[in-house]
Structures are given as structure tokens and as C-alpha cells.
Design a protein around this motif. Structure first.
Motif, PDB file in Angstrom:
ATOM      1  N   ARG A   1       9.751 -42.146   6.348  1.00 32.40           N
ATOM      2  CA  ARG A   1       8.387 -41.644   6.149  1.00 32.40           C
ATOM      3  C   ARG A   1       8.414 -40.318   5.381  1.00 32.40           C
ATOM      4  NH1 ARG A   1       3.964 -43.547   8.551  1.00 32.40           N
ATOM      5  NH2 ARG A   1       3.041 -41.465   8.555  1.00 32.40           N
ATOM      6  N   ILE A   2       9.443 -39.534   5.582  1.00 39.31           N
ATOM      7  CA  ILE A   2       9.549 -38.281   4.843  1.00 39.31           C
ATOM      8  C   ILE A   2       9.789 -38.569   3.364  1.00 39.31           C
ATOM      9  CG2 ILE A   2      10.962 -36.205   4.532  1.00 39.31           C
ATOM     10  CD1 ILE A   2      11.301 -36.108   7.527  1.00 39.31           C
ATOM     11  N   GLU A   3      10.642 -39.557   3.084  1.00 36.87           N
ATOM     12  CA  GLU A   3      10.876 -39.934   1.697  1.00 36.87           C
ATOM     13  C   GLU A   3       9.572 -40.407   1.040  1.00 36.87           C
ATOM     14  OE1 GLU A   3      15.487 -41.391   2.496  1.00 36.87           O
ATOM     15  OE2 GLU A   3      14.005 -42.797   1.688  1.00 36.87           O
ATOM     16  N   THR A   4       8.780 -41.171   1.793  1.00 39.24           N
ATOM     17  CA  THR A   4       7.501 -41.659   1.274  1.00 39.24           C
ATOM     18  C   THR A   4       6.538 -40.506   1.027  1.00 39.24           C
ATOM     19  OG1 THR A   4       7.801 -43.746   2.458  1.00 39.24           O
ATOM     20  CG2 THR A   4       5.563 -43.194   1.729  1.00 39.24           C
ATOM     21  N   LEU A   5       6.493 -39.579   1.984  1.00 38.49           N
ATOM     22  CA  LEU A   5       5.634 -38.401   1.839  1.00 38.49           C
ATOM     23  C   LEU A   5       5.975 -37.620   0.571  1.00 38.49           C
ATOM     24  CD1 LEU A   5       3.726 -36.078   2.945  1.00 38.49           C
ATOM     25  CD2 LEU A   5       5.786 -35.167   4.037  1.00 38.49           C
ATOM     26  N   LEU A   6       7.260 -37.382   0.368  1.00 36.97           N
ATOM     27  CA  LEU A   6       7.670 -36.615  -0.800  1.00 36.97           C
ATOM     28  C   LEU A   6       7.369 -37.372  -2.092  1.00 36.97           C
ATOM     29  CD1 LEU A   6      11.076 -35.180   0.488  1.00 36.97           C
ATOM     30  CD2 LEU A   6       8.879 -33.992   0.285  1.00 36.97           C
ATOM     31  N   GLU A   7       7.538 -38.694  -2.051  1.00 38.52           N
ATOM     32  CA  GLU A   7       7.243 -39.510  -3.236  1.00 38.52           C
ATOM     33  C   GLU A   7       5.764 -39.405  -3.599  1.00 38.52           C
ATOM     34  OE1 GLU A   7       8.389 -43.523  -2.796  1.00 38.52           O
ATOM     35  OE2 GLU A   7       8.064 -44.050  -4.894  1.00 38.52           O
ATOM     36  N   GLU A   8       4.889 -39.345  -2.579  1.00 35.50           N
ATOM     37  CA  GLU A   8       3.457 -39.192  -2.827  1.00 35.50           C
ATOM     38  C   GLU A   8       3.141 -37.871  -3.512  1.00 35.50           C
ATOM     39  OE1 GLU A   8       1.816 -39.659   1.035  1.00 35.50           O
ATOM     40  OE2 GLU A   8       1.983 -41.853   1.051  1.00 35.50           O
ATOM     41  N   HIS A   9       4.029 -36.894  -3.329  1.00 34.04           N
ATOM     42  CA  HIS A   9       3.843 -35.583  -3.958  1.00 34.04           C
ATOM     43  C   HIS A   9       4.712 -35.431  -5.206  1.00 34.04           C
ATOM     44  CE1 HIS A   9       2.069 -34.713  -0.018  1.00 34.04           C
ATOM     45  NE2 HIS A   9       1.440 -33.714  -0.605  1.00 34.04           N
ATOM     46  N   GLY A  10       5.206 -36.558  -5.716  1.00 36.02           N
ATOM     47  CA  GLY A  10       5.959 -36.532  -6.957  1.00 36.02           C
ATOM     48  C   GLY A  10       7.399 -36.098  -6.837  1.00 36.02           C
ATOM     49  N   VAL A  11       7.944 -36.158  -5.631  1.00 42.67           N
ATOM     50  CA  VAL A  11       9.328 -35.734  -5.413  1.00 42.67           C
ATOM     51  C   VAL A  11      10.148 -36.946  -4.996  1.00 42.67           C
ATOM     52  CG1 VAL A  11      10.886 -34.246  -4.105  1.00 42.67           C
ATOM     53  CG2 VAL A  11       8.596 -33.425  -4.728  1.00 42.67           C
ATOM     54  N   THR A  12      11.214 -37.232  -5.721  1.00 40.64           N
ATOM     55  CA  THR A  12      12.126 -38.307  -5.338  1.00 40.64           C
ATOM     56  C   THR A  12      13.251 -37.714  -4.511  1.00 40.64           C
ATOM     57  OG1 THR A  12      11.623 -39.482  -7.391  1.00 40.64           O
ATOM     58  CG2 THR A  12      13.596 -40.168  -6.189  1.00 40.64           C
ATOM     59  N   ALA A  13      13.450 -38.241  -3.315  1.00 40.62           N
ATOM     60  CA  ALA A  13      14.412 -37.608  -2.405  1.00 40.62           C
ATOM     61  C   ALA A  13      14.989 -38.625  -1.442  1.00 40.62           C
ATOM     62  CB  ALA A  13      13.728 -36.486  -1.615  1.00 40.62           C
ATOM     63  N   TYR A  14      16.138 -38.278  -0.892  1.00 37.56           N
ATOM     64  CA  TYR A  14      16.735 -39.002   0.224  1.00 37.56           C
ATOM     65  C   TYR A  14      16.752 -38.064   1.428  1.00 37.56           C
ATOM     66  CZ  TYR A  14      18.602 -42.558  -2.992  1.00 37.56           C
ATOM     67  OH  TYR A  14      18.753 -43.553  -3.908  1.00 37.56           O
ATOM     68  N   CYS A  15      16.492 -38.631   2.603  1.00 36.70           N
ATOM     69  CA  CYS A  15      16.439 -37.841   3.832  1.00 36.70           C
ATOM     70  C   CYS A  15      17.268 -38.510   4.907  1.00 36.70           C
ATOM     71  CB  CYS A  15      14.989 -37.678   4.293  1.00 36.70           C
ATOM     72  SG  CYS A  15      14.813 -36.776   5.841  1.00 36.70           S
ATOM     73  N   ALA A  16      18.019 -37.709   5.647  1.00 38.65           N
ATOM     74  CA  ALA A  16      18.843 -38.235   6.737  1.00 38.65           C
ATOM     75  C   ALA A  16      18.833 -37.257   7.891  1.00 38.65           C
ATOM     76  CB  ALA A  16      20.283 -38.469   6.263  1.00 38.65           C
ATOM     77  N   GLY A  17      18.875 -37.789   9.112  1.00 43.93           N
ATOM     78  CA  GLY A  17      19.012 -36.929  10.281  1.00 43.93           C
ATOM     79  C   GLY A  17      20.449 -36.465  10.422  1.00 43.93           C
ATOM     80  N   ASP A  18      20.609 -35.243  10.906  1.00 43.61           N
ATOM     81  CA  ASP A  18      21.950 -34.696  11.114  1.00 43.61           C
ATOM     82  C   ASP A  18      21.895 -33.805  12.347  1.00 43.61           C
ATOM     83  OD1 ASP A  18      24.591 -34.233  10.724  1.00 43.61           O
ATOM     84  OD2 ASP A  18      24.357 -32.846   9.056  1.00 43.61           O
ATOM     85  N   GLY A  19      22.093 -34.429  13.525  1.00 42.35           N
ATOM     86  CA  GLY A  19      21.985 -33.674  14.771  1.00 42.35           C
ATOM     87  C   GLY A  19      20.542 -33.270  15.009  1.00 42.35           C
ATOM     88  N   GLU A  20      20.303 -31.974  15.193  1.00 42.76           N
ATOM     89  CA  GLU A  20      18.961 -31.461  15.436  1.00 42.76           C
ATOM     90  C   GLU A  20      18.314 -30.945  14.156  1.00 42.76           C
ATOM     91  OE1 GLU A  20      16.768 -30.572  18.254  1.00 42.76           O
ATOM     92  OE2 GLU A  20      17.701 -32.348  19.082  1.00 42.76           O
ATOM     93  N   THR A  21      18.785 -31.422  12.993  1.00 45.07           N
ATOM     94  CA  THR A  21      18.200 -31.000  11.726  1.00 45.07           C
ATOM     95  C   THR A  21      17.969 -32.208  10.831  1.00 45.07           C
ATOM     96  OG1 THR A  21      20.364 -30.640  10.719  1.00 45.07           O
ATOM     97  CG2 THR A  21      19.350 -28.752  11.812  1.00 45.07           C
TER      98      THR A  21
END
Length: 869
Positions: free
Chosen positions: A391-411
């Protein structure tokens, strides 16, 4: 009240039984608030009044949740009268707005500007078709405003409350504090399960980090505390272990994995203090809870989630790529949700889910317990919020940002196409949309997104790319840029968020500065900060606790002299900054002043050098006996020896060449072995010699694989055994002591071993044993000097029992300079005070301290320049 349509007989709306039956508990105390107490009878009356106002026709009620009586009354009124409740966080205006737009609730209950709860009745009858079983709608992802909600039934709520109350053993004498938000399923389950049994609620919106919370808890005779992992970080920071809570019966934990060693530590603390720890596992889709770890197993099996709750069951569904013992954990029980809702049309739908596929990979152990071993999907939990990176990747795409997102512990780790100038924009978009602290987001701009050979996203590379030390801190500023802070203080270029102080080779000569600088950033340090990763520490940063000094200042270091310490001392803001100081730091700072002052004969307070031998053993265990491999351990030991011996030998060599007070044996740190004489100055450096001898002997012992393994498996037993053996030297049974026995390494090693054991002591019984040994063996070391004996017992007793002491900003700053320079002050003061002590004793004291601080600065810079060892 909204009248029914004439001539139409309406069916009696379904409600949640425990909300309907509040009056059955009579005059028992239901709520304890800052405004007073409310009995169940009075609560039931207020609920009835609000239910009448909501009317007999079922309507969708959006409630801005808060741990307040008016919000709870509205919630219970809706549940008792059968009105479905859409429960949202009351402190998130954007979430209230987005879900109001998405679901068009018939009634909106939210705080007015004057603080009272108002009912905005938008539709006299419902604008929706509401399924008769629908009771509650909760978000799966906290305050994100996502339209995807969990649909829970009346039976779900009742069944889960009964199950929780059963395995926790809740009865009508219990009183639970509302430590978690009402809109969060865990916090809500605490409320429901206690109301079910006629127990009391200490209704508060305060954090456990607030001293006023504990006043409310004690006054309310609280018996139960609930927390997510971050809550336990706060408990460590406020000194929960030392609190007197006479009525506490149970501590419960859920909302994410708590490290097994911390579970075991809290279980042990509870066993000593008379309360139990319940580790629990759940999801919003299961109303709240699915499993719990029986408290008698918390210390033995802290890595597991335990057994299914009463009425529930698990099965493991095979997953491709995993062995036969591991599968997706699937839960069945009466608390499994009806299904999801993503639009108002879904509110009319009945049950669409029979079992709950948790998405967690698990195994069943031989003793019937379940253990989570991984995640099947990419969902992550951060601060108790369930986040979908997709959903974060989708959100960023809606704002013109292409990105990959992954969880890493508590971040969350994010790589985005673009240049570094856009990183703050990406971080801000995510933080605002999901209500996450910026420090939990690691963003890295890249020219090309990382992909696997198959062309699919490489999420491990995403995590790795966001970890370098040169990464911009999530919340810029010296207080939070912990990676750079570690790199600066430890002079390391390889610092990442997965580094720890001890892992980077930090030792007792650098931990004073690091601990004080970190306390500025974090507000308060957990006792095990030196073993935690930077990632863990960054999650503890509490901006609300930072003072103007903490936001803009820095703790002075030996390399910067006393100028900043004096600035801190004279700053009015800093005097309002409440701090704590590690007991070892206090003993080093106070000790060096008293040692120098006693040599000058301004006063006669002796014994601190022997206390500092114990402190040296304490720091040896904390900073040198780490989890590092044996060779790395030994390498660090030799490095520590060099950091003590080289500057000592350099300084003493100068003293030998320029004065006639010392023999060359002093420069070689051999006076004890060669027994050059009994002159006072011949024995001036006995402390340094003893410390170097101890570390050399231990470096040789730890180089032996068998001994290294023995220490790792018996962390407390090994120093205890060494202390017992060293009593042979303490009483000089082998006639090895020199002309001054109390200054001989063979005699005082037992104090070093005692400090080592104190660092490893984890239970009251172990600390009591060390105290008994201290009381029995210290008398007689100093002939006819009872005050000196008493002082050493008191100082080492503090080290054993009291990890930190209260302080103020300026005192901490000054103590940090003195403690971190204490070895060098000890080295140099012999070349200062003899020339000033008769006519200018106070000048001799201050000049000795200043010269030592200056030499510390020189040594620190020289060591970094040549990067020795």
C-alpha cells in the motif's frame, strides 16, 4: 429518541451481553478516573441514557475513541443497543475525516472544542443496510485512514472477552489500567474482558512514562498492566523494576514480538515481585487474542506464543518451500471475524470468513506450544500498527514516486527512484498518511531500483541499501543521528543501524561519553543500551522529553575540554533537565576527586581506589565479554590493555626522566613485581599496574577455547568461582603480597572479580550473595581503618544493587568529563599537587583535574590519528 415508523413492528436489536448486563454488578467500582469513581450501577444508568438517545433503529456510529468515561459510555451504549460502532482514533483528524467520507456514518461521536463528547446525528435512520450480527468495525492498520475494516459480531466480542477473562483469571477484585488506546483491539480487549467480570478500570490517557500515571495506578489499587513491546521499553526507562506496586497481579504483552530474553527477564522479575507475565498473540481479525503463553512457561519457553486461547484451535497449513514441520498458522474459534469491509455495501454482508489465515509461519513444538518462525506475506508491525508495504508503494506511485518498500524489524525501508533531494518528501508522505514517527522510516534515493535476476523486486537489497552509516537520519538533528554519533565517538567508519556499542568495540573509556550523549537523544537510557542495536535505540527516541539543551547541545567530551561543561553548568534550561547517571560513572567521577583531594590532604576520605577496582571488573564484563567470537573478544582485550598501558607508560616515563621520585620500574609498570621499595611514590601507580595485570591474565585465559565457552555458558558462575579462588590472595595464604598488601594485585583481584560478578547478577538472590561475600571479606583489608572499610562496602554495594542514580543536566555533564578522564587524572596528578599542596591546596586540586582532562584529550586525538589497535 427517534420514534419507530407507525404500524411497523421492529425486531429487538441484538446487543453484546456484557454491555447489556452492567447493572448486574451493582455497586462495585467500574471506573476510576481523575474526576472520581463510577459504580457499575451508575455506569449502567449513563449507558442507558445514551442508548436511548441513539434510538431503537440501528444506526452506524463512528466513535472517536479515547480512554475517557464519555467515550466509553457511548461505546457501551451502542454495543448494548445493537448499533454497529466504527471505532477510530480520537487524536487523528485525518482518519476521522477519511472514514467519515468513506462510510457516511449515521452518527459521529467526537470531542467538541471544549473537550466534551458530542453526538452529530446525521441520519434519523440508517443510510445503510446493516447486517444483524454486525457489532464493531476496526481498522487493521491503526490510524492510517484505510477504508479496509474488520467486521466483528456481537458473538465475537462476547466470546473473546470470556476467553481472555478465563485464561487471565480475571475476577471482580481486579482493576486494570488503560495503558493502550481504546481504538486498538488490544486496548479494547482489556476493557471488555474486565467489564465482563465486574472488575474495575483505572481509566487514564497518561503514558506509563508519566509519573502521574503511577500515582493513579497505585491510588486505584491497579492489579493489571497491558503493553506492546514499546511499552516495555518505557517501563525499563522509568525504573519499573524498582517500583513498589503492592496490588499488581499480572502484566500482559501483545502487539508484536517481545525479545525472548526480555520475556524471561520480566517473568523472573514477576516471580520475585509476586505478579505473573502473560505473553499473548493475536490479530484484529480474531477480535483480539488467539494464543497465550501460560505464565509458568514464560521463563522457560519465551520464544513461543504458547497455546490457543480457550475455545480456539490452531492448525498448520503446508506452505511451498518449507519443511513438513512449518506451515501457515490457521486459527479457528468463535472470535474469528465476519470478514472485511472496504465500502458501505459490505456492512450488509454476513459471515465470509470461517477460519483465520494469520499469514504467520509457525511450528508446533514437542511440548504442544506454537512458535512463530516467519511471515508468509509482507505485512509488518510497527508500533503496534499493521502496515502493508504494498500500500505504501501504491501511495507513492499516486504521488509520482516509483519505489520499493520492505519491513525491517520496527522500521520501514524504502528505496525510491530519484536523487537525495526527494528523500524528505517521500518520508513526509508516508509519515503523514500512516501516522508513523519519521524515525521509523529509512528512505534512500537510487538511480535504479534493485531487482532480482527474475526481474522481481529485491526487497533484501532494499533493506541493505537503506542501512549505510551515511544515511540521513530520519529526524535530522544531533539528538537523533545515532549512526553519526557512534561513528564520531568510536571513530569507526563501518557503523550501521544494526551496530551496537559493544559490537563496535566500545569500552569503559568511551562508554561514559556515549551514555551521556545518548541520554540527551533518548531522554532516558535502558540498562542494556550498550548491547542494543542503534535501530533499537532509535525507536526509543522521545522528542517530547527533549529539553532545549537536549535538542541543541551536546555533552562535553575530554577532547573538547571543560568549556562546554561550564556552559552547560551555567545554562538555566539545563538545571531543569532531569537525568540519570549510571552508578559506575558516578563512582568514577566522585572517586577521582576524592582520591586526588585525599592525596593533597584537603580531606582524608580513602577507599575509592579499591571501589574503582570493582568498577573496572564491572566494566570488563559489560564491554569486553560480549557475544563476539573468541578471537574478536581477545583482540578487544589486548586493545583495551594497550589503551591503558601505552599512555600510562608514556606519561610515567616522562616523570622518571624529569623527576627523581620514580624508579624506571614504574615506567615499565613493574614496580609491584620488582618491589623497588616502600616509598610513597614508588607505589603511586599500583592501580594501573593491577588493572593491566588483571587484563593480561584474563586475555590469556579467554584465548583458551574451553575457558571461553565456559564463561559464555556460566556468565555469573565463572566470576563467582574466580572470586572464591581469589580469596586465597585476599588473605595472602600463599604469601605473595608485596610490602603494601592492600595495594598488591594478588590481594585486590577479588574486588575486580566481585565487580565482574555484579555485572552478571540478574536476580535478587545473586545480588544478595555478592553482598554477603562483600560484608564478610572486606573487614580486615585496611587495618584499623573502619571508615575506609565502610566506604568501600557502601560503594560496591551501590554498584551491586543500584544501576542508576538521579542527576541534573549540569551535574551529568561535569561527571561525564571527570569519569571519562579519571584514568588520566590519576596518572598526571602526581606531577601537579606536590608543588602546590602546601600553599594552594584547592588550586592543586583544580589544576590536577584540568591537566588530567587535557591529557585525556591528547591521548584520544593521538589514538585516532594513528588508529592504534
Amino acid at each position: 429518541m427517534h420514534p419507530a415508523i407507525p404500524g411497523l413492528l421492529l425486531p429487538q436489536p441484538k446487543g453484546v451481553p456484557f454491555a447489556r448486563e452492567l447493572a448486574a454488578h451493582g455497586d462495585r467500582t467500574a471506573l476510576i478516573t481523575a474526576q472520581g469513581q463510577l459504580s457499575y450501577r451508575e455506569l449502567a444508568e449513563r449507558v442507558a441514557v445514551t442508548a436511548e438517545r441513539l434510538g431503537p433503529v440501528r444506526r452506524l456510529v463512528l466513535l472517536a475513541g479515547a480512554n475517557r468515561a464519555d467515550a466509553l459510555v457511548t461505546h457501551l451504549a451502542a454495543l448494548s443497543a445493537g448499533h454497529p460502532v466504527l471505532l477510530v482514533p480520537g487524536d487523528s483528524e485525518s482518519t476521522i475525516r477519511s472514514l467519515t467520507e468513506a462510510y457516511a456514518p449515521d452518527v459521529v461521536a467526537r470531542p467538541h472544542t471544549d473537550g466534551t463528547l458530542t453526538l452529530d446525528e446525521r441520519h434519523p435512520t440508517s443510510a445503510h443496510t446493516l447486517h444483524p450480527d454486525l457489532a464493531l468495525l476496526l481498522s487493521t492498520s491503526g490510524s492510517t485512514g484505510s477504508p479496509k475494516l474488520v467486521r466483528l459480531s456481537h458473538d465475537n466480542l462476547q466470546a473473546n472477552a470470556e476467553s481472555i477473562a478465563t485464561y487471565l483469571g480475571i475476577d471482580d477484585t481486579d482493576r486494570a489500567a488503560t495503558t493502550l488506546p481504546m481504538h486498538y483491539c488490544y486496548g479494547l480487549s482489556v476493557i471488555h474482558s474486565h467489564l465482563l467480570r465486574g472488575a474495575g478500570l483505572v481509566l487514564t490517557e497518561r503514558s506509563v512514562s508519566d509519573a502521574a500515571f503511577w500515582e493513579e495506578f497505585r491510588t486505584g489499587r491497579g492489579t493489571s498492566l497491558a503493553g506492546v513491546p514499546y511499552t516495555f521499553d518505557l517501563l525499563d526507562r522509568v525504573g519499573f523494576e524498582q517500583m513498589e506496586l503492592p496490588h499488581l497481579r499480572r502484566v500482559t504483552q501483545a502487539g508484536g514480538r517481545l525479545a525472548p530474553e526480555r520475556v524471561a527477564r520480566y517473568a523472573e522479575l514477576g516471580a520475585r515481585s509476586g505478579w505473573q507475565v502473560f505473553v499473548m498473540y493475536g490479530q484484529t481479525e480474531a477480535t483480539a487474542r488467539m494464543a497465550y503463553l501460560p505464565p509458568h512457561l514464560a521463563a522457560e519457553r519465551p520464544e513461543t506464543i504458547g497455546v490457543p486461547i480457550p475455545g480456539g484451535s490452531f492448525r498448520l497449513q503446508p506452505v511451498d518451500g518449507h519443511g513438513p514441520d512449518v506451515g501457515e498458522l490457521v486459527y479457528s474459534g468463535p472470535n474469528v471475524m465476519l470478514g472485511y469491509a472496504e465500502s458501505p455495501a459490505d456492512l450488509a454482508v454476513g459471515r465470509t470468513a470461517e477460519d483465520l489465515h494469520t499469514g504467520d509461519l509457525a511450528r508446533r513444538t514437542s511440548d504442544g506450544l506454537y512458535e512463530i518462525v516467519g511471515r508468509r506475506s509482507r505485512f509488518v508491525k510497527i508500533f503496534g500498527l499493521r502496515i502493508d508495504p504494498q500500500r505504501i508503494e501504491t501511495l507513492l506511485e499516486e504521488h509520482g514516486v516509483t519505489a520499493y518498500c520492505a519491513g525491517d524489524g520496527e522500521t520501514l525501508a524504502v528505496t525510491a527512484l530519484g536523487d537525495a533531494s526527494g528523500e524528505s518528501h517521500v518520508r513526509r508522505l508516508i509519515a503523514q498518511e500512516y501516522g508513523l514517527p519519521a524515525r521509523t522510516l529509512r528512505v534512500r534515493a537510487v538511480a535504479e531500483l534493485p531487482r532480482l535476476a527474475s526481474g522481481k523486486p529485491d526487497y533484501e537489497a532494499v533493506r541493505r541499501l537503506t542501512r549505510p552509516a551515511e544515511e540521513t537520519a530520519p529526524a535530522p538533528g544531533p539528538a537523533e543521528d545515532l549512526v553519526r554519533l557512534y561513528a564520531e565517538i568510536l571513530d569507526r567508519a563501518d557503523v550501521t543501524e544494526d551496530s551496537s556499542f559493544v559490537g563496535l568495540g566500545g569500552d569503559s573509556l568511551s562508554y561514559v561519553e556515549m551514555s551521556l550523549r545518548l541520554e540527551e537523544a533518548l531522554g532516558h537510557l535502558p540498562a542494556d543500551w550498550h548491547t542494543r542495536t542503534i535501530r533499537d535505540l532509535r525507536n526509543l527516541i522521545a522528542p517530547v522529553q527533549q529539553t532545549p539543551h537536549a535538542r541543541g547541545g551536546s555533552v562535553p567530551r575530554p577532547g573538547r575540554g571543560l568549556r562546554k561543561a561550564l556552559h552547560t553548568w551555567t545554562s538555566p534550561d539545563s538545571w531543569r533537565t532531569r537525568r540519570t547517571l549510571e552508578t559506575g560513572v558516578v563512582l568514577r567521577a566522585v572517586g577521582i576527586v576524592l582520591i586526588v583531594g585525599s592525596h593533597i590532604r584537603i580531606f582524608d576520605i580513602k577507599g575509592f581506589a579499591h571501589i574503582l577496582i570493582g568498577v573496572a571488573g564491572y566494566n570488563f564484563a559489560r564491554f569486553l565479554l560480549t557475544d563476539a567470537p573468541r578471537r574478536e573478544r581477545v583482540r578487544r582485550l589486548w586493545r583495551s590493555i594497550a589503551r591503558i598501558a601505552v599512555p600510562s607508560m608514556a606519561w610515567i616515563t616522562g616523570a622518571v626522566l624529569l623527576t627523581d621520585f620514580y624508579d624506571p620500574a614504574n615506567a615499565l609498570l613493574l614496580n609491584t613485581l620488582l618491589d623497588q621499595g616502600n616509598d610513597r611514590f614508588d607505589w603511586a601507580y599500583w592501580f594501573v599496574e593491577a588493572l593491566v595485570y588483571f587484563l593480561i591474565a584474563l586475555a590469556l585465559l579467554m584465548a583458551v577455547p574451553l575457558l571461553d565457552r565456559l564463561e559464555r555458558h556460566h556468565a555469573f558462575g565463572v566470576p563467582l568461582a574466580l572470586m572464591a579462588v581469589s580469596l586465597v590472595g585476599r588473605y595472602d595464604l600463599l604469601d605473595l603480597a608485596s610490602a603494601r598488601p592492600q595495594l598488591s594485585p594478588s590481594v585486590v583481584f577479588w574486588l575486580f572479580a566481585l565487580g565482574w560478578a555484579a555485572a552478571r547478577a540478574e536476580t535478587v538472590r545473586q545480588r544478595a550473595l555478592l553482598t554477603a561475600v562483600l560484608l564478610l571479606t572486606m573487614p580486615g583489608l585496611f587495618q584499623d581503618q573502619p571508615l575506609r572499610t565502610t566506604l568501600v562496602i557502601a560503594g560496591l554495594g551501590l554498584l551491586i544493587w543500584v544501576p542508576t542514580l538521579p542527576s541534573l543536566g549540569p551535574i551529568s555533564a561535569l561527571a561525564g568529563v571527570l569519569a571519562s578522564s579519571s584514568l588520566y587524572i590519576y596518572l598526571t596528578h602526581y606531577q601537579v599537587y606536590p608543588y602546590l599542596q602546601v600553599d594552594f591546596p584547592l588550586t592543586a586540586l583544580f589544576a590536577s583535574l584540568l591537566l588530567g582532562v587535557g591529557y585525556a584529550a591528547v591521548v584520544t586525538r593521538a589514538a585516532r590519528a594513528v588508529r592504534w589497535l
